[in-house]
Design a protein around this motif. Structure first.
Motif, short mmCIF file in Angstrom:
data_model
loop_
_atom_site.label_atom_id
_atom_site.label_comp_id
_atom_site.label_asym_id
_atom_site.label_seq_id
_atom_site.Cartn_x
_atom_site.Cartn_y
_atom_site.Cartn_z
N ALA A 1 -4.95 -3.12 4.40
CA ALA A 1 -3.78 -2.54 3.74
C ALA A 1 -2.52 -2.75 4.58
O ALA A 1 -1.44 -2.97 4.03
CB ALA A 1 -4.00 -1.05 3.49
N GLY B 1 0.82 -1.20 0.00
CA GLY B 1 0.00 0.00 0.00
C GLY B 1 0.86 1.25 0.00
O GLY B 1 2.03 1.23 -0.40
N GLY C 1 -4.24 3.67 5.27
CA GLY C 1 -5.34 2.78 4.91
C GLY C 1 -5.84 2.01 6.12
O GLY C 1 -5.52 2.31 7.26
#
Length: 148
Positions: free
Chosen positions: A60, A32, A56
């Motif tokens: 993530a 991510g 996130g």
């Protein structure tokens, strides 16, 4: 005796190399939006702890942790090439808890400010139980002597 200045410089360089590798060379779809926040190198320069944050949700974070573990060898070899030291330190990736701690502190500060506002509102409505100034002053002593 460990050279802390050398360890600090190596940590800064490792942070730059890891961030560059994550941006350009690591193409794992699980990775991510990762930010390398800090690197700590042991005094003997044999081990480096890399701290990172992920923008996130929990999914993530777990995906990024798996991607970093799978790319650890590639990143370590690049660290060895770019630093030029004899023994490349082992890398360990740790999720940095600073954002969660900061959010908890923000909540605690907001709660404290709310309570302070309540106390200030109660203090504004309060009145004295006795006189406003219960202490004796030198002026009062002269008045007391005259009244006797």
């Amino acid at each position: 005796m460990a050279d802390t200045a050398r360890a600090r410089k190596l940590a800064e360089r490792i942070q730059q190399v890891v961030a560059q590798m994550l941006d350009t060379r690591v193409k794992d779809p699980r990775l991510g939006f990762v930010t390398v926040t800090d690197v700590k190198v042991t005094g003997d320069l044999q081990h480096a702890d890399v701290y990172y944050t992920v923008y996130g949700d929990d999914e993530a974070r777990t995906g990024s942790a798996a991607a970093l573990e799978s790319a650890k060898g590639l990143i370590r070899s690049e660290v060895g090439k770019q630093t030029g030291i004899r023994l490349t330190p082992t890398l360990a990736f740790h999720l940095d808890a600073v954002p969660e701690t900061a959010a908890h502190l923000e909540q605690a500060l907001a709660e404290a400010a709310r309570r302070d506002a309540e106390v200030a509102a109660l203090a504004a409505q309060a009145s004295y139980a006795g006189e406003a100034d219960p202490y004796r002053h030198p002026d009062d002593e002269q008045d007391d002597d005259a009244g006797r």
